[in-house]
Motif scaffolding. Structure first.
Motif, short mmCIF file in Angstrom:
data_model
loop_
_atom_site.label_atom_id
_atom_site.label_comp_id
_atom_site.label_asym_id
_atom_site.label_seq_id
_atom_site.Cartn_x
_atom_site.Cartn_y
_atom_site.Cartn_z
N TYR A 139 27.23 5.14 1.83
CA TYR A 139 27.27 4.17 2.93
C TYR A 139 27.07 2.76 2.39
CZ TYR A 139 25.63 1.72 7.17
OH TYR A 139 25.46 0.83 8.19
N ASN A 140 26.06 2.57 1.58
CA ASN A 140 25.74 1.23 1.07
C ASN A 140 26.83 0.68 0.15
OD1 ASN A 140 23.31 1.14 2.44
ND2 ASN A 140 22.12 1.92 0.72
N ALA A 141 27.42 1.55 -0.68
CA ALA A 141 28.45 1.10 -1.62
C ALA A 141 29.66 0.54 -0.89
CB ALA A 141 28.87 2.26 -2.53
N PHE A 142 30.04 1.16 0.21
CA PHE A 142 31.17 0.68 0.99
C PHE A 142 30.78 -0.52 1.85
CE2 PHE A 142 33.04 4.85 0.09
CZ PHE A 142 34.39 4.54 -0.02
N LYS A 143 29.67 -0.41 2.56
CA LYS A 143 29.29 -1.44 3.53
C LYS A 143 29.03 -2.79 2.88
CE LYS A 143 28.29 -1.06 7.47
NZ LYS A 143 29.00 -1.34 8.74
N GLN B 28 33.66 10.88 7.81
CA GLN B 28 34.28 10.84 6.48
C GLN B 28 34.96 9.52 6.18
OE1 GLN B 28 38.39 13.15 6.92
NE2 GLN B 28 36.83 13.97 8.31
N HIS B 29 35.20 8.71 7.19
CA HIS B 29 36.16 7.61 7.15
C HIS B 29 35.54 6.23 6.89
CE1 HIS B 29 40.06 5.82 8.48
NE2 HIS B 29 39.29 4.83 8.93
N PHE B 30 36.11 5.55 5.89
CA PHE B 30 35.79 4.14 5.65
C PHE B 30 37.11 3.36 5.64
CE2 PHE B 30 32.15 6.27 3.71
CZ PHE B 30 31.09 5.48 4.11
N GLU B 31 37.08 2.13 6.14
CA GLU B 31 38.28 1.31 6.13
C GLU B 31 37.90 -0.16 5.98
OE1 GLU B 31 39.39 0.42 10.72
OE2 GLU B 31 39.83 2.47 10.06
N GLY C 278 31.48 6.59 11.09
CA GLY C 278 30.28 7.20 11.64
C GLY C 278 29.54 6.28 12.60
N GLU C 279 29.97 5.01 12.64
CA GLU C 279 29.34 4.04 13.54
C GLU C 279 30.25 3.67 14.71
OE1 GLU C 279 26.24 1.67 10.68
OE2 GLU C 279 28.37 1.14 10.43
N TRP C 280 31.37 4.38 14.84
CA TRP C 280 32.24 4.14 15.99
C TRP C 280 31.55 4.63 17.26
CZ3 TRP C 280 37.49 6.39 13.80
CH2 TRP C 280 37.95 5.54 12.77
N ILE D 58 27.43 11.99 4.46
CA ILE D 58 27.23 10.54 4.42
C ILE D 58 26.28 10.17 5.55
CG2 ILE D 58 28.33 8.28 4.59
CD1 ILE D 58 30.96 9.73 3.71
N MET D 59 25.18 9.54 5.17
CA MET D 59 24.19 9.13 6.15
C MET D 59 23.98 7.62 6.06
SD MET D 59 23.47 12.16 7.38
CE MET D 59 21.96 11.99 8.34
N LYS D 60 23.72 7.00 7.18
CA LYS D 60 23.48 5.57 7.19
C LYS D 60 22.35 5.22 6.23
CE LYS D 60 22.72 1.64 10.27
NZ LYS D 60 22.57 1.20 11.69
N GLY D 61 22.64 4.27 5.33
CA GLY D 61 21.63 3.84 4.36
C GLY D 61 21.65 4.59 3.05
#
Length: 232
Positions: free
Chosen positions: A204-208, A225-228, A216-218, A197-200
């Motif tokens: 990444y885009n589907a979740f963001k 791996q983590h989305f919340e 990955g941006e912490w 998973i890479m930014k952009g």
């Protein structure tokens, strides 16, 4: 039961699931119908709704325990379509908070349409509720009652508001420690490889764009791996 907003409502019963509830089918626009029909997994294999009785029984005592901070009725069962690392279409299953079920269904459908590679999507209960075993198998998963690694605080996975995608290619990195340990080669994010998973990118885009945050941006650590997503 919630249906998607474009007005096209298809209902189905999953014949392989005892006691399954009715599922909301994915929206199909003219632009995407041909592409989806060209793949072997049909839309009748995917959807979301209340957790079927047999799945409730399966997760009780494993991912759903006396320590679970939400009720069974707060959770939803989601069947998704995805393109595996073998470049073939598959179906997988997740449990998430019911307020996020539509989000999760739409995200995976979008990734399916874009042929974003995900190795496998199974309930964490297939791995005895072990996050470590699930990560080693490169399994993408969501709900699981557990504490944050190394802490007493309950993980957001315990509430069904977090999802891990391709954990081998997207490890949790804290200093020099990489989890899972077998994913050390992927701690270097300078070169994009399959499943990362890479930014952009599409994942990444589907979740963001739906309001999810990415580990990955912490700043203090990187949980690639983590989305919340917070719920109200």
């Amino acid at each position: 039961m919630k249906h998607l907003r474009n007005g096209l409502i298809l209902t189905c019963m999953l014949s392989t699931i005892t006691g399954a509830s009715t599922f909301a089918a994915p929206p199909m626009s003219t632009a995407t119908t041909t592409k989806v029909e060209a793949l072997p997994v049909s839309t009748s294999d995917a959807g979301y709704g209340s957790i079927p009785t047999n799945i409730q029984q399966k997760i009780t005592g494993i991912s759903f325990t006396k320590k679970t901070p939400v009720k069974m009725s707060d959770l939803s069962y989601v069947r998704v379509r995805y393109i595996g690392f073998d470049n073939k279409a598959h179906t997988g299953e997740l449990i998430v908070h019911k307020k996020l079920a539509k989000d999760v269904f739409e995200i995976f459908e979008e990734l399916y349409q874009k042929r974003y590679p995900i190795e496998q999507v199974n309930l964490i209960d297939e791995y005895k509720g072990s996050d470590e075993l699930s990560m080693k198998a490169n399994n993408s998963s969501a709900f699981n009652t557990r504490a944050i690694a190394g802490k007493k605080t309950m993980s957001n996975h315990s509430y069904g508001i977090a999802i891990d995608i391709n954990p081998l290619q997207n490890p949790h990195v804290v200093g020099s420690k990489v989890s899972p340990a077998s994913a050390k080669a992927y701690a270097n994010r300078k070169v994009a490889r399959k499943g990362m998973i890479m930014k952009g990118d599409a994942c990444y885009n589907a979740f963001k764009k739906r309001g999810w945050s990415w580990g990955g941006e912490w700043k203090s650590s990187k949980d690639y791996q983590h989305f919340e997503k917070k719920i109200k």
